[in-house]
Design a protein around this motif. Structure first.
Motif, PDB file in Angstrom:
ATOM      1  N   GLY A  61       0.557  -1.351   0.022  1.00  0.00           N
ATOM      2  CA  GLY A  61       0.168   0.122  -0.093  1.00  0.00           C
ATOM      3  C   GLY A  61       0.825   1.127   0.200  1.00  0.00           C
ATOM      4  N   GLU A  62       1.947   1.264   0.313  1.00  0.00           N
ATOM      5  CA  GLU A  62       2.859   2.126   0.292  1.00  0.00           C
ATOM      6  C   GLU A  62       3.716   2.410  -0.506  1.00  0.00           C
ATOM      7  OE1 GLU A  62       4.827   1.446   4.223  1.00  0.00           O
ATOM      8  OE2 GLU A  62       3.401   1.845   5.421  1.00  0.00           O
ATOM      9  N   GLY A  63       3.655   1.565  -1.837  1.00  0.00           N
ATOM     10  CA  GLY A  63       4.169   1.623  -2.888  1.00  0.00           C
ATOM     11  C   GLY A  63       5.422   0.747  -2.968  1.00  0.00           C
ATOM     12  N   GLY A  64       5.507   0.066  -2.014  1.00  0.00           N
ATOM     13  CA  GLY A  64       6.961  -0.725  -2.056  1.00  0.00           C
ATOM     14  C   GLY A  64       6.818  -2.004  -2.886  1.00  0.00           C
ATOM     15  N   GLY A  65       5.778  -2.562  -3.412  1.00  0.00           N
ATOM     16  CA  GLY A  65       5.675  -3.711  -4.233  1.00  0.00           C
ATOM     17  C   GLY A  65       5.139  -4.760  -3.095  1.00  0.00           C
ATOM     18  N   PHE A  66       5.578  -6.163  -3.427  1.00  0.00           N
ATOM     19  CA  PHE A  66       5.497  -7.176  -2.489  1.00  0.00           C
ATOM     20  C   PHE A  66       6.663  -7.552  -2.181  1.00  0.00           C
ATOM     21  CE2 PHE A  66       1.835  -7.507  -5.184  1.00  0.00           C
ATOM     22  CZ  PHE A  66       0.854  -7.638  -4.337  1.00  0.00           C
ATOM     23  N   ASP A  67       6.826  -7.733  -0.739  1.00  0.00           N
ATOM     24  CA  ASP A  67       8.162  -8.107   0.215  1.00  0.00           C
ATOM     25  C   ASP A  67       7.837  -9.077   0.848  1.00  0.00           C
ATOM     26  OD1 ASP A  67      10.534  -8.449   1.071  1.00  0.00           O
ATOM     27  OD2 ASP A  67      10.617  -6.556   2.306  1.00  0.00           O
ATOM     28  N   LEU A  68       7.897 -10.417   0.589  1.00  0.00           N
ATOM     29  CA  LEU A  68       7.570 -11.708   1.367  1.00  0.00           C
ATOM     30  C   LEU A  68       8.323 -11.848   2.558  1.00  0.00           C
ATOM     31  CD1 LEU A  68       6.386 -14.013  -1.457  1.00  0.00           C
ATOM     32  CD2 LEU A  68       5.196 -12.125  -0.446  1.00  0.00           C
ATOM     33  N   LEU A  69       7.971 -12.561   3.603  1.00  0.00           N
ATOM     34  CA  LEU A  69       8.564 -12.524   4.924  1.00  0.00           C
ATOM     35  C   LEU A  69       8.760 -14.039   5.230  1.00  0.00           C
ATOM     36  CD1 LEU A  69       6.406  -9.717   6.705  1.00  0.00           C
ATOM     37  CD2 LEU A  69       8.880  -9.422   5.796  1.00  0.00           C
ATOM     38  N   GLY A  70       8.681 -14.896   4.393  1.00  0.00           N
ATOM     39  CA  GLY A  70       8.816 -16.514   4.676  1.00  0.00           C
ATOM     40  C   GLY A  70       7.744 -16.964   5.781  1.00  0.00           C
ATOM     41  N   LEU A  93      -7.272  -3.892  -2.320  1.00  0.00           N
ATOM     42  CA  LEU A  93      -7.398  -2.726  -1.455  1.00  0.00           C
ATOM     43  C   LEU A  93      -6.538  -1.624  -2.083  1.00  0.00           C
ATOM     44  CD1 LEU A  93      -6.830  -4.419   1.855  1.00  0.00           C
ATOM     45  CD2 LEU A  93      -8.747  -2.942   1.395  1.00  0.00           C
ATOM     46  N   GLY A  94      -5.718  -1.888  -3.023  1.00  0.00           N
ATOM     47  CA  GLY A  94      -4.861  -0.725  -3.497  1.00  0.00           C
ATOM     48  C   GLY A  94      -4.010  -0.031  -2.518  1.00  0.00           C
ATOM     49  N   PRO A  95      -4.207   1.315  -2.590  1.00  0.00           N
ATOM     50  CA  PRO A  95      -3.524   2.205  -1.356  1.00  0.00           C
ATOM     51  C   PRO A  95      -3.994   2.006  -0.127  1.00  0.00           C
ATOM     52  CG  PRO A  95      -3.996   3.600  -3.418  1.00  0.00           C
ATOM     53  CD  PRO A  95      -4.610   2.267  -3.490  1.00  0.00           C
ATOM     54  N   LEU A  96      -5.520   1.579   0.096  1.00  0.00           N
ATOM     55  CA  LEU A  96      -5.623   1.364   1.318  1.00  0.00           C
ATOM     56  C   LEU A  96      -5.009   0.372   2.038  1.00  0.00           C
ATOM     57  CD1 LEU A  96      -9.533   1.762   0.765  1.00  0.00           C
ATOM     58  CD2 LEU A  96      -7.885   3.323   1.903  1.00  0.00           C
ATOM     59  N   ALA A  97      -4.362  -0.703   1.248  1.00  0.00           N
ATOM     60  CA  ALA A  97      -3.596  -1.853   2.270  1.00  0.00           C
ATOM     61  C   ALA A  97      -2.617  -1.340   3.023  1.00  0.00           C
ATOM     62  CB  ALA A  97      -2.886  -2.677   0.929  1.00  0.00           C
ATOM     63  N   ALA A 101      -8.128  -0.991   7.510  1.00  0.00           N
ATOM     64  CA  ALA A 101      -8.806  -0.969   6.004  1.00  0.00           C
ATOM     65  C   ALA A 101      -8.811  -2.597   5.714  1.00  0.00           C
ATOM     66  CB  ALA A 101      -8.322  -0.352   5.462  1.00  0.00           C
ATOM     67  N   GLN A 102      -7.556  -3.299   5.994  1.00  0.00           N
ATOM     68  CA  GLN A 102      -7.483  -4.711   5.737  1.00  0.00           C
ATOM     69  C   GLN A 102      -8.354  -5.295   6.179  1.00  0.00           C
ATOM     70  OE1 GLN A 102      -3.459  -5.564   7.086  1.00  0.00           O
ATOM     71  NE2 GLN A 102      -2.295  -4.369   5.311  1.00  0.00           N
ATOM     72  N   GLN A 103      -8.697  -5.345   7.831  1.00  0.00           N
ATOM     73  CA  GLN A 103      -9.590  -6.206   8.395  1.00  0.00           C
ATOM     74  C   GLN A 103     -11.257  -5.780   8.129  1.00  0.00           C
ATOM     75  OE1 GLN A 103      -6.416  -7.498  11.796  1.00  0.00           O
ATOM     76  NE2 GLN A 103      -7.659  -5.570  12.320  1.00  0.00           N
ATOM     77  N   VAL A 104     -11.285  -4.303   7.838  1.00  0.00           N
ATOM     78  CA  VAL A 104     -12.694  -4.319   7.364  1.00  0.00           C
ATOM     79  C   VAL A 104     -13.170  -5.003   6.172  1.00  0.00           C
ATOM     80  CG1 VAL A 104     -14.226  -2.453   6.442  1.00  0.00           C
ATOM     81  CG2 VAL A 104     -12.828  -2.024   8.801  1.00  0.00           C
TER      82      VAL A 104
END
Length: 680
Positions: free
Chosen positions: A177-186, A199-203, A208-211
């Protein structure tokens, strides 16, 4: 007083004892009425038939026993869109027939006003009830599974913090949502991408995610109702939706960014749209269903079973139709191959891209012996599903009408249940990491806590065992009546889960939630077969005519009402307890951080450690940590820990205790904050 004739078809119920016969209309002399069937559901009266032809205008074949919409009850007439209005139903029992004057009799407004106390016909009252009952049942389900959990999350502040495994999903979504793409965490085993992209930017907002997940929970309930209505009717579909909403895990899952609820919405949404596409022969609806299924599969791979089942049924139906049609219509199945090829290409492209991302997720080692995990999942999953469907199982089972085969199946299941209870206790029947005496996900916290009195879980486990025994007898007579689309989906889903259990992937009861609507459909499906189909392939493209509704059991009502009350209470208490505990631990960690302690040196639970880790999980073995999850987070130093019970460990010093309300708005609980002495 004369009663309405029974319009039960000539074929006997499949699970009636041989000595029990169903009254047949043609065997009754003219002018004589057939007594109403005992335990007629909801006190429905059966209108008299107005004709022999089906409402569809198609003549009944010699092998089919056609049942017209007039054979339905007044409640079902009012509930169906394509049925005649309730005012056209047959007159109430005991009502004198209108005199034939050669012209329709009309009542003037003055005459209507002069008789304001005129009694409302019974059929009209039942029709009104039938029209409102599904809405009331769905509203109750939304209240239990979505509205109340969302209000608890907002009041407690849990709406803005991550929960359980969703710490990884929320953090990935925030980065996107902050424009950094997908950074997975294992720690993101499911596909997960789909619920972030929408969600786009709302992510970037955890709230917003949980709503979004709560809204998808509502979508799942509506999709469940729409999917089951053509098979079991509106009232029973509303009842199935309410029972699904009573599942104790659903409320807490609906207010976190876990993938379970979005995947449920994707699977049921795909099936509901697919059912409409098959009924209307609509390529547009079929494409929409496949798009929804593809989106669901980008949330969780198991959703692939829904579009796969839809394509299989659509293709088989088209092939059968083409085989029986004229030569110029034999190429109608070719567009389905195009739909399937496009779907496969889209999914393979997504998987190729996702598998190329670093830190795609943990790989769990598979055991050398694959039989125990498969058997464990099959047995525990069966009884867990029986617990979820226990209210309708007990209400509609009617063992007095079982065949010998059904009784044999129930007896064999009772033996299995006794052996499992003897060897494994109640844990084998409560196959859940949410519904436990220690509270939701007990492995995610330090210490042991008590959510509810232990005897309550004994009752829930006994209910699961008893319902599983009764379910075995029910399935003998009804498993074959599941619609083809749901049947294919069931086979693919169960097969995928069993295969997944052999790979070392942990399985829990929440992985089976998508099977609950299918099981409810089987239990609530009519036991009277009203059509003799010429071959099994005809079921792919023919919809059976509506059948008279089978009566529920008054004796079963004694057990069904406490069962649904128990499930609803467990769901609300589990949601409230988990919400309060997660919020209290998170706020205790934030209070320590405000004193200057780095967040990476605080252990306030699994979600706290994972969310504030530098690089996610690496599963590197370490032995100097107080719990399992801290061992797998590089850079984590548990200098201060938040425990849910008192700890007695060498070198630990109690800093303070924190009081909070156990169930958000009621009860009392405590947290213990310790300095472990690791950081000087």
């Amino acid at each position: 007083m004369a009663t309405a004739p029974d319009l039960t078809p000539s074929s006997a119920p499949v699970d009636d004892p041989p000595n029990e016969s169903v009254p047949e209309e043609e065997n009754n002399p003219p002018g004589e009425s057939v007594p109403e069937r005992e335990n007629n559901p909801l006190g429905e009266s059966v209108p008299e038939p107005e004709g022999d032809a089906s409402s569809t205008g198609e003549p009944a074949s010699a092998g089919d026993a056609a049942v017209t919409p007039e054979a339905l009850s007044a409640v079902e007439l009012a509930a169906a869109d394509d049925d005649p209005p309730a005012e056209e139903a047959a007159p109430a029992t005991g009502t004198a027939p209108a005199k034939e004057t050669g012209a329709p009799t009309q009542t003037s407004p003055a005459e209507k006003a002069a008789s304001p106390t005129e009694p409302v016909p019974v059929e009209r009252t039942l029709a009104r009830f039938g029209a409102q009952a599904p809405r009331a049942l769905i509203a109750a389900g939304l209240l239990l599974a979505v509205v109340v959990p969302l209000l608890l999350a907002i009041v407690s502040g849990a709406i803005s913090i991550p929960h359980h495994d969703a710490w990884s999903y929320s953090r990935i979504g925030q980065h996107f949502g902050e424009g950094g793409g997908f950074d997975l965490l294992g720690w993101n085993r499911p596909s997960l991408i789909g619920q972030i992209v929408v969600l786009g930017p709302l992510a970037g907002s955890i709230a917003a995610q949980q709503v979004l997940v709560a809204l998808l929970g509502a979508v799942a309930l509506f999709a469940c109702y729409d999917l089951l209505t053509p098979t079991i009717g509106r009232i029973r579909a509303g009842l199935a939706t309410l029972v699904l909403a009573c599942w104790p895990e659903l409320g807490l899952l609906s207010t976190s960014f876990m993938t379970d609820v979005p995947a449920l919405a994707g699977a049921l949404g795909c099936l509901a749209l697919g059912r409409r596409a098959l009924a209307k022969d609509s390529p547009l609806l079929l494409a929409a269903a496949l798009v929804v299924g593809l989106w669901g599969a980008t949330v969780r791979e198991s959703v692939l079973a829904a579009p796969a089942a839809l394509l299989a049924v659509a293709l088989l139906r088209a092939v059968v139709r083409a085989w029986n049609a004229r030569s110029r219509e034999r190429l109608r199945w070719l567009p389905l191959l195009g739909f399937g090829a496009a779907f496969a290409a889209a999914w393979l492209g997504f998987e190729y891209w996702r598998r190329g991302l670093p830190d795609d997720g943990p790989v769990f080692p598979a055991g050398a012996d694959i039989i125990p995990p498969v058997l464990g999942l099959a047995v525990s999953g069966y009884f867990m599903l029986a617990l979820a469907a226990s209210p309708v199982i007990l209400l509609f089972a009617r063992p007095s009408r079982w065949t010998r085969t059904a009784w044999f199946a129930a007896g064999a299941t009772a033996i299995v249940a006794a052996l499992v209870w003897h060897d494994h206790g109640r844990a084998a029947f409560l196959f859940s990491d949410y519904l436990t005496p220690l509270g939701p996900y007990p492995g995610a916290v330090l210490g042991q806590r008590s959510m509810l009195p232990d005897p309550l879980f004994e009752v829930a486990a006994l209910l699961a065992a008893f319902s599983g025994v009764v379910l075995a007898g029910v399935l003998v007579g009804r498993i074959g009546q599941l619609p083809p689309l749901l049947g294919w989906f069931s086979v693919l889903t169960v097969g995928g889960l069993l295969v997944g259990s052999t790979t070392g992937q942990p399985m829990w009861g929440r992985d089976l939630v998508v099977l609950i609507p299918l099981l409810l459909c089987v239990v609530l499906t009519d036991t009277v077969r009203v059509a003799r189909r010429p071959a099994w392939l005809s079921r792919i493209y023919q919809t059976p005519p509506p059948a008279p509704r089978r009566a529920w059991s008054r004796a079963g009502l004694v057990f069904a009402v406490p069962a649904v009350a128990l499930l609803a209470a467990l769901g609300l208490l589990t949601t409230a307890y988990g919400t309060a505990s997660d919020t209290a631990r998170w706020e205790a960690g934030e209070a320590l951080a405000e004193t200057g302690v780095p967040r990476t040196e605080i252990d306030a639970g699994f979600e706290w450690v994972g969310y504030h880790s530098a690089d996610g999980f690496d599963r590197a073995p370490r032995t100097d940590r107080p719990n399992w999850y801290a061992d797998q987070v590089p850079g984590s130093r548990p200098c201060f820990v938040v425990a849910v019970s008192e700890q007695h460990r060498a070198g630990w010093r109690l800093v303070r205790t924190v009081e909070y309300q156990r169930y958000v708005i009621a009860g009392s609980a405590q947290l213990w904050i310790y300095d472990t002495g690791r950081c000087g």
